[in-house]
Structure formats: C-alpha cells, structure tokens
Design an enzyme around this catalytic site. Sequence first.
Site, PDB file in Angstrom:
ATOM      1  N   ASP A   8     -21.053  -6.783  22.323  1.00 34.55           N
ATOM      2  CA  ASP A   8     -19.750  -7.360  21.949  1.00 34.55           C
ATOM      3  C   ASP A   8     -18.989  -6.158  23.157  1.00 34.55           C
ATOM      4  OD1 ASP A   8     -17.405  -9.031  21.162  1.00 34.55           O
ATOM      5  OD2 ASP A   8     -17.906  -8.623  20.090  1.00 34.55           O
ATOM      6  N   GLU A  56     -19.336 -10.483  26.536  1.00 30.75           N
ATOM      7  CA  GLU A  56     -17.772 -10.335  26.323  1.00 30.75           C
ATOM      8  C   GLU A  56     -16.670 -11.944  27.343  1.00 30.75           C
ATOM      9  OE1 GLU A  56     -17.780 -12.549  29.415  1.00 30.75           O
ATOM     10  OE2 GLU A  56     -16.718 -10.794  30.720  1.00 30.75           O
ATOM     11  N   TRP A  57     -17.133 -12.545  26.369  1.00 36.47           N
ATOM     12  CA  TRP A  57     -16.323 -14.258  26.614  1.00 36.47           C
ATOM     13  C   TRP A  57     -15.891 -15.021  27.351  1.00 36.47           C
ATOM     14  CZ3 TRP A  57     -13.853  -9.469  25.536  1.00 36.47           C
ATOM     15  CH2 TRP A  57     -14.090  -8.386  24.349  1.00 36.47           C
ATOM     16  N   GLY A  58     -16.720 -14.902  28.178  1.00 40.54           N
ATOM     17  CA  GLY A  58     -16.573 -15.597  29.516  1.00 40.54           C
ATOM     18  C   GLY A  58     -15.461 -14.915  29.944  1.00 40.54           C
ATOM     19  N   GLU A  59     -14.937 -14.387  29.778  1.00 44.95           N
ATOM     20  CA  GLU A  59     -13.604 -13.012  31.150  1.00 44.95           C
ATOM     21  C   GLU A  59     -13.910 -12.933  32.189  1.00 44.95           C
ATOM     22  OE1 GLU A  59     -11.435 -10.723  28.758  1.00 44.95           O
ATOM     23  OE2 GLU A  59     -11.086 -12.087  27.038  1.00 44.95           O
ATOM     24  N   ASP A  81     -14.246 -17.120  20.938  1.00 45.02           N
ATOM     25  CA  ASP A  81     -14.619 -17.346  19.773  1.00 45.02           C
ATOM     26  C   ASP A  81     -14.476 -18.832  19.538  1.00 45.02           C
ATOM     27  OD1 ASP A  81     -15.187 -15.061  20.055  1.00 45.02           O
ATOM     28  OD2 ASP A  81     -13.967 -14.141  17.967  1.00 45.02           O
TER      29      ASP A  81
END
Length: 400
Positions: A155, A190-193, A213
């Site tokens: 994460d 990394e949530w696509g950031e 999420d």
Amino acid sequence: MKLKRVNILIIIIICSFFNVKAQVVGANGKLLAPTPPMGWMTWNFFGENINEQIIKEMADAIYANGMVKAGYHYIMIDDGWQGGRDNKNNIIPDAKKFPSGIKALADYLHNKGMKLGIYSDAANLTCAGYTASLHFEEQDAKTFAAWGIDYLKYDYCNAPSDSVTAKTRYKKMNDALRKSGRDIVFSICEWGERYPAKWANKVGGQLWRTTEDIRDSWKSLIHIINKNAILNNYAGPGHWNDPDMLIVGLNGNKGPAGDLGGTGCTLTEYKTNMSLWCLMASPLIATNDVRNMNNDTKEILLNEELIAVNQDALGIQAESKITTDSVDVFIKPLEEKKYAIGILNKTDREIKYILNFTDIGINEKMKIKDLWLHKNINEAKNIETNIAAHETKVYKLSKN
Ligand code: GLA
C-alpha cells in the site's frame, strides 16, 4: 570515448527503470500471475478485526464450497496483522491475533493447495496505522519468504505523493522480493493516483490498483468500471489492472466498503460486478463472508463460464467498443478465435438493445451462448435483448 560509455550506461539505467517491461518469471520458468489472481481478502468484511482462526475458517469454507476448485486459490491477509518488530527488527505478527505465527497459517493453506497473501506499505506505517516496511524492505521480504508468503499487497499510505518516490519505493520492494528466494506476486496499491498502469509493471508489479477503494454501492461500482475500462491496453499476462475487490455478497455489510451506510447493491448489480471484472481480466478477489453465502452469491462467484472468460490464456482486457448514453458494449477476444461480449445497461430502466456484430468488427454469423443463463442461442449476426437497469448481459461468441 569514456564520456560516451558513461552516457550509454546512464541511458541503459534510465531505460531499465522507466521503459523496459519487467515481466517477472518464477523459479519454474513461468510468468508470475499469468492469469488474473483469484482469491479472498480480509479487508472489506473484517477490516482490522482478523485473526488466525477467522482466516482458517475462511480457508476451510472456500475449500469446501468449491471456490478453490473454481480457481480462488489465494487467501490474502490485509491490514491489521502486524505486531511491530522484534529486537532484531524482524517484523512480527500480533501475537494475540496470530498466536501460532504466519508460517503455520501458510503451511495450513499450502496443505490444501492454497496460497497466502500478506499486506504492507511503502512508509513507516500502514493505512490503518500498523508497522510497515520502509527501510526494511529486504528484511521484510526475507521474512515473508521464510513464512511461505505467495503474494504481497503493498500500500502507499503515509508516503510522499510524487511519482518518482512512489516508483522508487515500489521498485525497492520488488527488488527485495526477487532476492528473497521465493516467488511472491507483487500487488501495487497506490489507488491509481500516479497512473500506475504506465509504470507499475516496469518496477516489477504483476497488478496495480487503478482506483480508490471500492464501496458496496452502485455509484462506486459504475465509477470504478468507467475508470478501469479505459486502461485495457495496459493489461496482459503477468500485468493486470486491479479495480479492487469484488463486492459480491457484501449485501450492505457495515465493513470498510459499507462506510457510506448504504444498503449495498442489488443482485443484478453484483452480477454486473462479476461480469465486468471477468471481461476486464481483473483479479477476482472476493471479500464477503464465504462461510455464510446464500445461493445467489454462490451462483455469481462460482459462475465457471465467466471465470473461464476471466482466466482466458490470452489475457486480453475487454475493450469498450460502443458507448452510448445508455449502454457500453465490451468485447474480449478469447483463445480459439472466440469472443466474450458484455452489454452493460447504465440506465435506471429496462431497455431493449440490438447489437449488430458488424459494429464491433465481427462480420460473420456466430454461435451465441448466454453466460448467465448458460443457454445457447441460435446462430446469428446480431443479438436482440432486453436488459434490466444496471444489468450486464454476457455472451460467448464462437464459429463452432
Ligand atoms: C487502503 C487500501 C485498502 C486496504 C486498506 C487497509 O485503503 O486501498 O484496500 O488495504 O488500506 O488499511
């Protein structure tokens, strides 16, 4: 001359960091994650409230209910397992939650033909505030390997937001995993950031989250589908877009994915979740209570014809070929010149839709099978169907 050589060396280093695909091959000479990983993850049902008993119960359930046989091999321990570090700085599990240790759990799963995933973070602390792996990458990777870990979700909470740091930290953990002596699938979260589809595979990841999420609601589901669907060119064997866990069967459970206090999704919407994840060659990671599944949830998670679409060896993520205000039509080429077609009704009402195959580049009559009804339809050059609100029809097309 000397300068020239230095320049070439610098170019090679830059290329290997940013441009060259890092397809990771395991000890058996085969690609890691040649098809999208399948399994079950603790987070959206249990949050941090996990322990070895729960995980064994889940493993037993997933084994007994046919999910392992259907391909769901991994059990992933998400955040909340950590108990700090010992006096040699080895990361250790929370002794109350995991009194027998993680290795015993891995052995338990391996004896059932299953695999174990674990979670850490590229900073000092994880998202939920537990001990993480920054500056201990090699030591932690060795510990994970010694425990028999097969998959690491890594994460990015509490880490700097720039992409150079993210790439560097992910590459560092990947290098540590590759030196650990065990084949460990590396899941970048990394949530696509920082647009990981463009670099996550190059720093060693087999999959990368493409979105924030997921939540147990239609609003979240359709938002995530839209974000992930446009990344189809980046997916393939050993490198997958990860639009987060399946929410199928959560049914409004008030875990992390239910934090909006909603009532969950309808059965039709959960079917759309499964349909799109299969068409988009996404990892199929359930997160519901697999010990207590009703027949509807079982029918969705165990739809073997859809799972076969997801696991097709070509590993092509469906392309959205037609987009109107009311529908998206997806096409996923399969082995043996077959295709999976998905027609998603985005509207809040039932619609009638006619799909002419020529509009998606197929110019012949095809045999058609409905993969939810498990029924063959007559050979044709089009499909005419009614589609309920938020429903996705999925068909397999073949010449013979
Ligand atoms: C982040 C991740 C989630 C989950 C939690 C755990 O939010 O995106 O999938 O791993 O952290 O704290």
